[in-house]
Design a protein around this motif. Structure first.
Motif, PDB file in Angstrom:
ATOM      1  N   MET A 190       0.848  -1.185   0.000  1.00 44.51           N
ATOM      2  CA  MET A 190       0.000   0.000   0.000  1.00 44.51           C
ATOM      3  C   MET A 190       0.886   1.238   0.000  1.00 44.51           C
ATOM      4  O   MET A 190       2.064   1.180   0.352  1.00 44.51           O
ATOM      5  N   CYS A 191       0.301   2.383  -0.393  1.00 41.02           N
ATOM      6  CA  CYS A 191       1.019   3.652  -0.414  1.00 41.02           C
ATOM      7  C   CYS A 191       0.651   4.458   0.835  1.00 41.02           C
ATOM      8  O   CYS A 191      -0.530   4.539   1.201  1.00 41.02           O
ATOM      9  N   TYR A 192       1.691   5.063   1.453  1.00 38.02           N
ATOM     10  CA  TYR A 192       1.470   5.823   2.683  1.00 38.02           C
ATOM     11  C   TYR A 192       2.158   7.180   2.578  1.00 38.02           C
ATOM     12  O   TYR A 192       3.242   7.313   2.004  1.00 38.02           O
ATOM     13  N   TYR A 193       1.485   8.165   3.207  1.00 38.37           N
ATOM     14  CA  TYR A 193       2.027   9.508   3.224  1.00 38.37           C
ATOM     15  C   TYR A 193       2.297   9.916   4.679  1.00 38.37           C
ATOM     16  O   TYR A 193       1.400   9.908   5.523  1.00 38.37           O
ATOM     17  N   PHE A 194       3.557  10.296   4.952  1.00 36.45           N
ATOM     18  CA  PHE A 194       3.979  10.795   6.259  1.00 36.45           C
ATOM     19  C   PHE A 194       4.499  12.222   6.079  1.00 36.45           C
ATOM     20  O   PHE A 194       5.528  12.417   5.422  1.00 36.45           O
ATOM     21  N   PRO A 195       3.850  13.231   6.609  1.00 43.40           N
ATOM     22  CA  PRO A 195       4.299  14.616   6.423  1.00 43.40           C
ATOM     23  C   PRO A 195       5.465  14.977   7.357  1.00 43.40           C
ATOM     24  O   PRO A 195       5.346  15.839   8.234  1.00 43.40           O
ATOM     25  N   PHE A 196       6.622  14.314   7.131  1.00 46.19           N
ATOM     26  CA  PHE A 196       7.766  14.601   8.002  1.00 46.19           C
ATOM     27  C   PHE A 196       8.354  15.983   7.717  1.00 46.19           C
ATOM     28  O   PHE A 196       8.580  16.778   8.629  1.00 46.19           O
ATOM     29  N   LEU A 197       8.637  16.254   6.433  1.00 49.53           N
ATOM     30  CA  LEU A 197       9.342  17.488   6.067  1.00 49.53           C
ATOM     31  C   LEU A 197       8.468  18.446   5.272  1.00 49.53           C
ATOM     32  O   LEU A 197       8.930  19.476   4.826  1.00 49.53           O
ATOM     33  N   TYR A 296       6.447  -0.938  20.301  1.00 54.27           N
ATOM     34  CA  TYR A 296       5.318  -0.579  19.451  1.00 54.27           C
ATOM     35  C   TYR A 296       3.999  -1.165  19.965  1.00 54.27           C
ATOM     36  O   TYR A 296       2.924  -0.799  19.477  1.00 54.27           O
ATOM     37  N   PHE A 297       4.057  -2.055  20.933  1.00 52.01           N
ATOM     38  CA  PHE A 297       2.824  -2.559  21.533  1.00 52.01           C
ATOM     39  C   PHE A 297       2.188  -1.527  22.465  1.00 52.01           C
ATOM     40  O   PHE A 297       1.055  -1.718  22.906  1.00 52.01           O
ATOM     41  N   LYS A 298       2.900  -0.449  22.759  1.00 53.40           N
ATOM     42  CA  LYS A 298       2.382   0.606  23.628  1.00 53.40           C
ATOM     43  C   LYS A 298       2.523   1.978  22.955  1.00 53.40           C
ATOM     44  O   LYS A 298       2.969   2.941  23.578  1.00 53.40           O
ATOM     45  N   ALA A 299       2.146   2.078  21.691  1.00 56.82           N
ATOM     46  CA  ALA A 299       2.405   3.288  20.904  1.00 56.82           C
ATOM     47  C   ALA A 299       1.171   4.161  20.696  1.00 56.82           C
ATOM     48  O   ALA A 299       1.279   5.225  20.093  1.00 56.82           O
ATOM     49  N   TRP A 300      -0.023   3.780  21.158  1.00 60.59           N
ATOM     50  CA  TRP A 300      -1.237   4.546  20.909  1.00 60.59           C
ATOM     51  C   TRP A 300      -1.651   5.340  22.143  1.00 60.59           C
ATOM     52  O   TRP A 300      -1.501   4.905  23.271  1.00 60.59           O
ATOM     53  N   ASN A 301      -2.219   6.538  21.864  1.00 55.02           N
ATOM     54  CA  ASN A 301      -2.887   7.365  22.881  1.00 55.02           C
ATOM     55  C   ASN A 301      -4.214   7.842  22.318  1.00 55.02           C
ATOM     56  O   ASN A 301      -4.354   8.033  21.096  1.00 55.02           O
ATOM     57  N   ASP A 302      -5.195   8.037  23.195  1.00 53.93           N
ATOM     58  CA  ASP A 302      -6.403   8.730  22.735  1.00 53.93           C
ATOM     59  C   ASP A 302      -6.199  10.223  22.968  1.00 53.93           C
ATOM     60  O   ASP A 302      -5.658  10.648  23.985  1.00 53.93           O
ATOM     61  N   VAL A 303      -6.629  11.035  21.973  1.00 56.41           N
ATOM     62  CA  VAL A 303      -6.386  12.482  21.980  1.00 56.41           C
ATOM     63  C   VAL A 303      -7.675  13.179  21.574  1.00 56.41           C
ATOM     64  O   VAL A 303      -8.512  12.617  20.837  1.00 56.41           O
ATOM     65  N   SER A 304      -7.842  14.399  22.064  1.00 57.02           N
ATOM     66  CA  SER A 304      -9.000  15.193  21.653  1.00 57.02           C
ATOM     67  C   SER A 304      -8.941  15.432  20.145  1.00 57.02           C
ATOM     68  O   SER A 304      -7.895  15.831  19.603  1.00 57.02           O
ATOM     69  N   CYS A 305     -10.040  15.187  19.467  1.00 59.93           N
ATOM     70  CA  CYS A 305     -10.043  15.281  18.003  1.00 59.93           C
ATOM     71  C   CYS A 305      -9.762  16.703  17.512  1.00 59.93           C
ATOM     72  O   CYS A 305      -9.357  16.895  16.359  1.00 59.93           O
ATOM     73  N   GLY A 306      -9.950  17.708  18.365  1.00 63.76           N
ATOM     74  CA  GLY A 306      -9.685  19.084  17.959  1.00 63.76           C
ATOM     75  C   GLY A 306      -8.227  19.477  18.099  1.00 63.76           C
ATOM     76  O   GLY A 306      -7.840  20.577  17.662  1.00 63.76           O
ATOM     77  N   ALA A 307      -7.394  18.613  18.689  1.00 66.37           N
ATOM     78  CA  ALA A 307      -5.962  18.924  18.797  1.00 66.37           C
ATOM     79  C   ALA A 307      -5.322  18.856  17.419  1.00 66.37           C
ATOM     80  O   ALA A 307      -5.812  18.182  16.506  1.00 66.37           O
ATOM     81  N   THR A 308      -4.191  19.570  17.244  1.00 64.37           N
ATOM     82  CA  THR A 308      -3.507  19.589  15.949  1.00 64.37           C
ATOM     83  C   THR A 308      -2.200  18.804  16.054  1.00 64.37           C
ATOM     84  O   THR A 308      -1.432  18.977  17.000  1.00 64.37           O
ATOM     85  N   MET A 309      -1.965  17.946  15.078  1.00 69.06           N
ATOM     86  CA  MET A 309      -0.724  17.183  15.005  1.00 69.06           C
ATOM     87  C   MET A 309      -0.570  16.656  13.582  1.00 69.06           C
ATOM     88  O   MET A 309      -1.359  16.970  12.695  1.00 69.06           O
ATOM     89  N   LYS A 310       0.452  15.848  13.351  1.00 69.94           N
ATOM     90  CA  LYS A 310       0.681  15.283  12.025  1.00 69.94           C
ATOM     91  C   LYS A 310      -0.250  14.094  11.820  1.00 69.94           C
ATOM     92  O   LYS A 310      -1.034  13.739  12.706  1.00 69.94           O
ATOM     93  N   TRP A 311      -0.160  13.442  10.642  1.00 70.46           N
ATOM     94  CA  TRP A 311      -1.112  12.388  10.307  1.00 70.46           C
ATOM     95  C   TRP A 311      -0.466  11.410   9.351  1.00 70.46           C
ATOM     96  O   TRP A 311       0.644  11.625   8.849  1.00 70.46           O
ATOM     97  N   ILE A 312      -1.178  10.295   9.051  1.00 69.80           N
ATOM     98  CA  ILE A 312      -0.681   9.283   8.114  1.00 69.80           C
ATOM     99  C   ILE A 312      -1.841   8.940   7.160  1.00 69.80           C
ATOM    100  O   ILE A 312      -2.907   8.523   7.593  1.00 69.80           O
ATOM    101  N   CYS A 313      -1.574   9.129   5.856  1.00 73.00           N
ATOM    102  CA  CYS A 313      -2.566   8.767   4.837  1.00 73.00           C
ATOM    103  C   CYS A 313      -2.229   7.399   4.247  1.00 73.00           C
ATOM    104  O   CYS A 313      -1.073   6.984   4.215  1.00 73.00           O
ATOM    105  N   GLU A 314      -3.296   6.737   3.753  1.00 72.26           N
ATOM    106  CA  GLU A 314      -3.126   5.410   3.141  1.00 72.26           C
ATOM    107  C   GLU A 314      -3.994   5.329   1.887  1.00 72.26           C
ATOM    108  O   GLU A 314      -5.143   5.771   1.852  1.00 72.26           O
ATOM    109  N   LYS A 315      -3.416   4.732   0.819  1.00 70.62           N
ATOM    110  CA  LYS A 315      -4.213   4.474  -0.397  1.00 70.62           C
ATOM    111  C   LYS A 315      -3.535   3.377  -1.205  1.00 70.62           C
ATOM    112  O   LYS A 315      -2.351   3.046  -1.013  1.00 70.62           O
TER     113      LYS A 315
END
Length: 318
Positions: A190-197, A296-315
């Motif tokens: 699959m193709c993934y987008y990571f907005p690192f730079l 990586y088994f402990k890599a998730w957090n729940d966050v307020s959906c209105g917070a701003t951060m980076k993201w990962i796209c998939e297609k």
């Protein structure tokens, strides 16, 4: 008159009895003692008393000297016997030169064996530390599986959903190879987008999803251990070390009307890779983010959906 007095005394001695003191070799009679207690005024009696007292004193001194010599002789005999016994013991416990050399050789052997044991111990410790390092990821997985053992009843349903999801996302390789657009990476077919730079900045969960949809995809679905591992490894390799707590949105939400976490394709979350104490739903934290954590088994957090951060796209690749 004097002869008559002497004769009377001798008769009185014979009649009254006399005691013989062997220590003084002198005959002491009661009359003499009586006369000594009641001396006459005769000068001869005074001389005789002085001679008698002198002999008594000499006899006592001689007897004390004899007793002292006997005691000293006995003491010397005891000391001599003790010295003989101690000498015999010393001879019995004395070590010969050969015994000393043999003991020294045995001590050297023991020291060599001790050094070898220490070296073997250090080598074993290094091997153990190396093995423990290699087993780190296995220990993490074991801890994770132990924590979620109560979820085993639904594993069959989870596997079925995974298979269905993979089939819907597998690219059909037809009429030549397909590829990912520029700025996207191919991973797990699959193709993934990571907005690192990129200059896209930070976005809320909804704005991030709109960005992915605008480019023909959606927020990433991390529904398997392999995808979780691959995703976190990419983050660890590319995230700025100065900002290690940077989070990335992905396609998982908590829908309040149902009270369950769901993927964007509608499937219910079966296995999550939450950090300890997460999700805790503080301040309506209804969206999920993944972080670059070694475990990586402990890599998730729940966050307020209105917070701003980076993201990962998939297609799917094109």
């Amino acid at each position: 008159m004097t002869d008559f007095t002497s004769t009377v005394r001798m008769e009185r001695r014979e009649n009254s009895g006399c005691n013989f003191d062997g220590g003084f070799n002198t005959l002491i009679c009661q009359d003499d003692l009586h006369d000594e207690e009641h001396p006459s005024y005769s000068p001869s009696n005074q001389n005789r008393q002085q001679v008698f007292m002198s002999k008594m004193t000499q006899g006592r001194h001689g007897r004390l000297a004899v007793v002292s010599l006997v005691a000293l002789a006995a003491l010397l005999l005891i000391v001599d016997i003790s010295l003989g016994i101690n000498y015999n013991k010393l001879k019995d416990t004395h070590l010969a030169t050969d015994d000393t050399e043999r003991i020294e050789k045995e001590m050297n052997k023991l020291q060599d064996a001790y050094k070898t044991a220490i070296e073997n111990t250090e080598t074993t410790k290094k091997q153990l530390n190396s093995e423990m390092g290699r087993q780190k990821e296995t220990n993490w997985e074991l801890e994770h599986q132990t924590k979620r053992k109560h979820e085993y009843e639904i594993m069959i349903d989870k596997i079925t959903q995974d298979i269905a999801s993979k089939r819907s996302h597998l690219p059909m390789i037809k009429d030549g190879c397909k590829h990912c657009p520029a700025g996207w990476i191919l991973m797990n077919l699959m193709c993934y987008y990571f907005p690192f730079l990129g200059n896209t900045g930070l976005k809320t969960w909804q704005k991030s999803r709109e960005f992915c949809q605008m480019h023909g995809g959606d927020l990433m679905i991390i529904d398997s251990k392999d995808k979780e591992n691959s995703t976190v490894n990419v983050l660890l390799k590319n995230v700025d070390p100065s900002t290690p707590n940077t989070g990335f949105w992905f396609g998982l939400r908590d829908f309040h009307e149902e009270g369950t976490w769901k993927w964007l394709n509608g499937s219910v979350l079966v296995e999550g890779y939450w950090n300890d104490g997460e999700p805790n739903n503080i301040n309506n934290e209804d969206c999920a983010a993944v972080y670059p954590r070694e475990n990586y088994f402990k890599a998730w957090n729940d966050v307020s959906c209105g917070a701003t951060m980076k993201w990962i796209c998939e297609k799917a690749p094109i």
